[in-house]
Enzyme design. Structure first.
Site, PDB file in Angstrom:
ATOM      1  N   HIS A 112      -4.572  -8.019 -16.939  1.00 17.82           N
ATOM      2  CA  HIS A 112      -6.216  -7.734 -17.219  1.00 17.82           C
ATOM      3  C   HIS A 112      -6.248  -6.071 -17.457  1.00 17.82           C
ATOM      4  CE1 HIS A 112      -8.877  -8.803 -19.352  1.00 17.82           C
ATOM      5  NE2 HIS A 112     -10.134  -7.971 -18.307  1.00 17.82           N
ATOM      6  N   HIS A 150     -20.155  -7.016 -17.603  1.00 19.99           N
ATOM      7  CA  HIS A 150     -19.300  -5.993 -18.730  1.00 19.99           C
ATOM      8  C   HIS A 150     -18.384  -7.682 -19.048  1.00 19.99           C
ATOM      9  CE1 HIS A 150     -14.436  -5.242 -17.914  1.00 19.99           C
ATOM     10  NE2 HIS A 150     -14.169  -6.593 -17.351  1.00 19.99           N
ATOM     11  N   HIS A 156       2.555   1.543  -3.094  1.00 15.99           N
ATOM     12  CA  HIS A 156       1.530   2.340  -3.926  1.00 15.99           C
ATOM     13  C   HIS A 156       1.815   3.923  -4.378  1.00 15.99           C
ATOM     14  CE1 HIS A 156      -1.727   2.625  -7.062  1.00 15.99           C
ATOM     15  NE2 HIS A 156      -2.525   3.646  -5.827  1.00 15.99           N
ATOM     16  N   HIS A 185     -11.936   6.431  -8.096  1.00 17.77           N
ATOM     17  CA  HIS A 185     -10.442   6.072  -8.278  1.00 17.77           C
ATOM     18  C   HIS A 185      -9.541   5.800  -9.516  1.00 17.77           C
ATOM     19  CE1 HIS A 185      -7.010   6.110  -5.801  1.00 17.77           C
ATOM     20  NE2 HIS A 185      -6.103   5.039  -6.295  1.00 17.77           N
ATOM     21  N   GLU A 225       0.805  -1.047  -0.270  1.00 16.72           N
ATOM     22  CA  GLU A 225      -0.320  -0.259  -0.004  1.00 16.72           C
ATOM     23  C   GLU A 225       0.787   1.601  -0.053  1.00 16.72           C
ATOM     24  OE1 GLU A 225      -3.254   2.763   0.721  1.00 16.72           O
ATOM     25  OE2 GLU A 225      -3.146   0.635  -0.709  1.00 16.72           O
TER      26      GLU A 225
END
Length: 374
Positions: A334, A276, A101, A168, A98
């Site tokens: 992906h 999706h 990032h 986000h 985290e």
């Protein structure tokens, strides 16, 4: 803590900045723009890794980690949280994922600020004549990255609320798109046939279609619905499985809960996944057709080939994710494939407008020449 975080972001940014200023490319502004695109692409990939490893709450506060600038300083708090809830959202590894990032996100901010400084200097030096140094787009990029940071904070403070996490993600993709456009403006492109103008509308439509699919893909990811359908091309052996669209697409709710606070039923996850998957067919047809048309336009063939390759990669990783039960590497790929498709479609939109820009500049120059002297 804030000073330490700012210094960490600056240190992380020093590596790409040194690549820019140490390169042999005489146009440092263009080099900086493309390096920022590359780092933002990496940030999106690492953001996917953060989300898919369930590390979004590895540090349950913001911008630091338990009030500290790095997990080393917060080790005691992290260990206590991990001991209280083994296998929970907090662990040393997740805390580092985290925070790394966040460090990368701060580094992107530093690069954009550097871009603004160079743009303002070039703009003033040219007496506001050189449009490539116009500071408007870099200023918009800075505002965009600040907004992205705000949603990053809310992602943590609102405990991974799906709609916030999805926004986000979309803002990150939007930042990549704007940065790609900015970099394209600084680059020299090979001549593009006048026939490219016929692709301006299809390319714009493809961008809108992809944006919709990105939102749907983000909704799948943030609701952990990737494995809601374990077969392909059917879902639970049916073309129309049992689905709950009302709860699945209720936006303002907690992770794993309905708007009423009950546990999210499995048919809701199926509805998210199936929507999706079906819309992926729309993307495949629209982008595939446009890329095929681009292959016939001089100056756009390379972008068309890359688009077709990216589509094939995205289809392969999407299907493999289902059959191989969501392996982490394929899931991250992906997400990266989606970012690559966005980058390429932005480039296609930019290049399709080059003939029109050239015609406009020629007309403007002709008009100035034809004016009587003052």
């Amino acid at each position: 803590m804030l000073t330490q975080l700012a210094l960490t972001g600056l240190i992380v940014a020093l590596l790409p900045l040194s690549v820019v200023w140490g390169s042999k490319d005489p146009d440092k502004y263009r080099k900086l723009a493309w390096v920022t695109v590359f780092l933002t692409f990496d940030l999106i990939m690492f953001g996917a890794f953060t989300r898919l490893t369930d590390s979004g709450l590895g540090c349950p506060d913001w911008p630091g980690c338990y009030g500290h600038a790095n997990p080393l300083q917060a080790h005691e708090h992290i260990s206590a949280a991990q001991a209280a809830m083994p296998g929970g959202p907090v662990s040393v590894a997740k805390a580092w994922i985290e925070m790394v990032h966040r460090y990368f996100a701060m580094a992107v901010g530093v690069l954009i600020i550097s871009m603004i400084i160079i743009a303002v200097r070039g703009w003033l030096k040219s007496r506001r004549q050189d449009q490539r140094f116009s500071p408007r787009l870099p200023a918009l990029l800075l505002a965009f990255v600040c907004l992205q940071g705000a949603f990053g904070a809310w992602t943590v403070t609102l405990k991974l609320q799906p709609v916030i996490v999805t926004i986000h993600l979309l803002l990150g993709m939007g930042l990549l798109g704007l940065l790609t456009w900015q970099a394209a403006r600084q680059s020299i492109h090979p001549p593009v046939s006048a026939a490219a103008t016929s692709l301006r509308l299809p390319a714009a439509i493809c961008l809108a279609v992809l944006a919709t699919q990105l939102a749907l893909g983000g909704w799948v990811s943030t609701n952990y619905a990737a494995l809601a359908c374990m077969d392909f091309p059917l879902c639970h052996g049916s073309a129309m499985p049992d689905m709950d669209f009302a709860n699945g697409f209720s936006l303002w709710r907690q992770l794993g809960k309905t708007a009423g606070g009950e546990y999210l039923p499995f048919p809701a996850l199926t509805a998210i996944h199936w929507t999706h998957r079906c819309f992926a067919g729309v993307v495949l047809l629209a982008v595939g057709w446009t890329a095929h048309k681009a292959l016939r336009v001089p100056g756009l063939q390379r972008t068309g080939r890359w688009l077709l390759a990216a589509l094939a990669l995205q289809l392969l990783t999407g299907i493999s994710t289902v059959f191989l039960e969501w392996p982490l590497a394929l899931a991250v790929m992906h997400n990266g494939g989606a970012a690559l498709l966005l980058l390429l479609l932005v480039m296609l939109n930019f290049k399709a407008g080059i003939p029109a820009q050239a015609a406009s500049q020629t007309a403007s120059a002709t008009h100035r020449v034809g004016q009587p002297a003052a």
